[in-house]
Design an enzyme around this catalytic site. Structure first.
Site, PDB file in Angstrom:
ATOM      1  N   SER A 227      29.612   6.597  43.883  1.00  0.00           N
ATOM      2  CA  SER A 227      29.698   8.729  43.942  1.00  0.00           C
ATOM      3  C   SER A 227      31.495   8.191  44.375  1.00  0.00           C
ATOM      4  O   SER A 227      31.819   7.685  43.646  1.00  0.00           O
ATOM      5  CB  SER A 227      28.918   8.924  45.588  1.00  0.00           C
ATOM      6  OG  SER A 227      29.656  10.295  45.595  1.00  0.00           O
ATOM      7  N   ASP A 453      23.287  14.606  37.303  1.00  0.00           N
ATOM      8  CA  ASP A 453      23.527  14.650  38.264  1.00  0.00           C
ATOM      9  C   ASP A 453      24.751  15.530  38.811  1.00  0.00           C
ATOM     10  O   ASP A 453      25.599  15.994  37.891  1.00  0.00           O
ATOM     11  CB  ASP A 453      24.830  13.260  38.293  1.00  0.00           C
ATOM     12  CG  ASP A 453      25.428  12.637  40.327  1.00  0.00           C
ATOM     13  OD1 ASP A 453      25.624  13.858  40.591  1.00  0.00           O
ATOM     14  OD2 ASP A 453      25.418  11.294  40.705  1.00  0.00           O
ATOM     15  N   HIS A 483      21.345  12.349  42.502  1.00  0.00           N
ATOM     16  CA  HIS A 483      22.598  11.708  42.724  1.00  0.00           C
ATOM     17  C   HIS A 483      22.810  10.222  42.543  1.00  0.00           C
ATOM     18  O   HIS A 483      22.133   9.277  43.495  1.00  0.00           O
ATOM     19  CB  HIS A 483      23.679  12.272  43.940  1.00  0.00           C
ATOM     20  CG  HIS A 483      24.829  12.157  43.961  1.00  0.00           C
ATOM     21  ND1 HIS A 483      25.637  12.046  43.066  1.00  0.00           N
ATOM     22  CD2 HIS A 483      25.440  11.339  45.305  1.00  0.00           C
ATOM     23  CE1 HIS A 483      26.315  11.746  43.709  1.00  0.00           C
ATOM     24  NE2 HIS A 483      26.844  11.257  44.906  1.00  0.00           N
TER      25      HIS A 483
END
Length: 514
Positions: A227, A453, A483
């Protein structure tokens, strides 16, 4: 989506809560002035601080290996490396395989920005057992986070009110109230964290990681970024391309976007995840308890949020489930397909007037534990984002953009659009419109994009590949939900990542895993 005034590219670790004494403070630089020569004093880890989320000390690994923690000194101000220092909290577990097979340290950043690596790595260590055969697993609390001179803003009681506010104003009075509340929060950050606020940019953390590489005794930085950790990894590669070892970026942020474009991309991403959730629920042979068709599921959710704006329902007493808290809770559940059953349960209960499950999901997103104590993930998230990002958006600008955001997501559009005012009157100017991640001369970087995602949409992976530069990045696609890809436990993804990190085998560009 961490709070009603500032969306974030979420960490994978929301919901981990730990407790202990808060550690912070500055000290003078090392006596010899050479921070690369410092020796880390590894000891059994203490219970995490309140800023890290609270809770108990990390449990030993399955083979009995204890997690160990240390504090690394780094310059408070990298433009004055001989000046005052701050302590950065580190955690590691030594490699499990033969010493002769050890490659070095593998440094993790799990995202946020604002997530504590010291609490997250032990929680997810089982997923990385294969990597530990040849690496010491290492993570850290970035500056401003957890036990690394944490940014402090408001009290727990004030944060309870902050997360209950109306984050999607419908008239001028509500807009004024949102802006005033944002200024109040940002002013509290300046009041309580004035020393650290100018020094939490991603470029500062990247320089910390290069110091960490040297202190750990590694010639190259072997890295796993997730991320926001992909942005941090890209910035590191830009600043230190020759020092990049084997690196993996998973759940990839688009480094070419400004905050407006990023928020719009998240609106599309969360809407896609909601669409997938609704289709999944209504495709089950046992029936979907929250709607007859996918559109019916979404229509009922929209009606719930409209009703909650007019009249909140009981949540976790004495707090009520507001429209904002429900939106936040729904978003949290869309981060992973594993959470979809909780979203279904939470919606069922909310339709019957019980908001507890959706509020638990919202609390998890915001870093609130069952005792009502907040980690500093929201404060750190806002501080880092506002220091990194140059644009400062006005309510008038947001108002003009609302139609575009609503078209991208009827459910999340307003919420994410109004999040753009989060840096109003921030004490530190933003650095740039978007990060520079160009890294000519870097070793290969494996970039893993997930088509489903919600928080870091799939398109960002290709943008990262292009931005890193020709011959640097290798893209891998995972056709899945949630995610991130590696922690989905998809064998194709894990084999490709492990093959590169453990054996240096670069996957064929364009490889697709299903």
């Amino acid at each position: 989506m961490a709070n009603p005034s500032r969306p974030r590219a979420a960490a994978l670790t929301t919901g981990i809560v730990l407790l202990a004494a808060l550690l912070a403070g500055c000290s003078h630089g090392a006596e010899d002035g050479d921070l690369t020569a410092q020796k880390l004093d590894w000891k059994d880890c203490p219970a995490p601080s309140e800023a890290e989320g609270g809770g108990g000390s990390p449990s030993p690994l399955p083979n009995g290996t204890q997690w160990q923690c240390a504090t690394m000194k780094a310059p408070l101000d990298w433009s004055n490396p001989k000046g005052d220092t701050i302590g950065l909290a580190l955690i590691h577990a030594k490699a499990s395989g033969p010493a002769g097979k050890r490659i070095g340290s593998l440094v993790f950043n799990f995202g946020g920005p604002g997530g504590s690596g010291v609490t997250t790595l032990p929680a997810f260590a089982e997923d990385y057992a294969a990597l530990r055969t040849r690496y010491d697993l290492v993570s850290f609390d970035p500056r401003g986070v957890g036990r690394s001179k944490p940014v402090k803003c408001e009290s727990d009681a004030q944060l309870d009110q902050y997360f209950q506010q109306d984050a999607t104003p419908d008239d001028s009075a509500e807009r004024t109230q949102l802006l005033e509340r944002t200024k109040q929060f940002n002013g509290a950050c300046e009041k309580h964290s004035k020393t650290i606020l100018p020094h939490v940019r991603t470029t500062d953390v990247a320089r910390d990681m290069d110091l960490m590489r040297q202190v750990l005794g590694d010639d190259k930085l072997h890295y796993f970024g997730i991320s926001y950790g992909t942005e941090l990894g890209g910035v590191y590669a830009h600043l230190f391309p020759k020092d990049v070892g084997r690196a993996v970026f998973d759940a990839v942020i688009d480094p070419t976007q400004n905050p407006e474009q990023s928020a719009l991309g998240q609106a599309k991403g969360f809407q896609l995840a909601l669409d997938n959730f609704a289709r999944d629920c209504t495709s089950k042979t046992t029936g979907c308890p929250i709607g007859d068709t996918a559109q019916d599921v979404k229509d009922r959710i929209a009606k719930l949020l409209t009703d909650l704006e007019k009249k909140p329902i009981p949540g976790i007493l004495p707090r009520e489930l507001t429209q904002t808290a429900a939106t936040n809770g729904i978003a949290q559940a869309l981060y992973s397909k594993d959470f979809w059953e909780y979203l279904t349960e939470g919606l069922q209960q909310a339709y019957e007037g019980d908001g507890r499950v959706l509020m638990l999901l919202s609390d998890s997103m915001n870093g609130r534990n069952e005792s009502g104590e907040y980690s500093n993930i929201t404060a750190a998230n806002i501080a880092i984002n506002c220091s990194d990002e140059k644009p400062r958006y006005t309510p008038d600008f947001v108002q003009q953009k609302l139609p575009e955001f609503r078209a991208a997501s009827p459910l999340f559009g307003d919420y994410l659009a109004w999040g753009m005012v989060g840096c109003t009157d921030w004490a530190v100017p933003g650095a740039a419109d978007h990060p520079d991640v160009s890294a000519p001369g870097s070793a290969p970087i494996l970039v893993v994009g997930n088509t489903g995602d919600p928080a870091t949409p799939y398109e960002g992976a290709k943008k990262m590949v292009d931005a890193l530069g020709k011959g640097v990045a290798v893209e891998l696609t995972y056709r899945g939900q949630g995610h991130g890809a590696y922690d989905s436990k998809n064998k194709c993804v894990q084999n490709a990542v492990n093959g590169y990190l453990l054996d240096g085998k670069v996957p064929k560009p364009g490889t697709v895993c299903t």
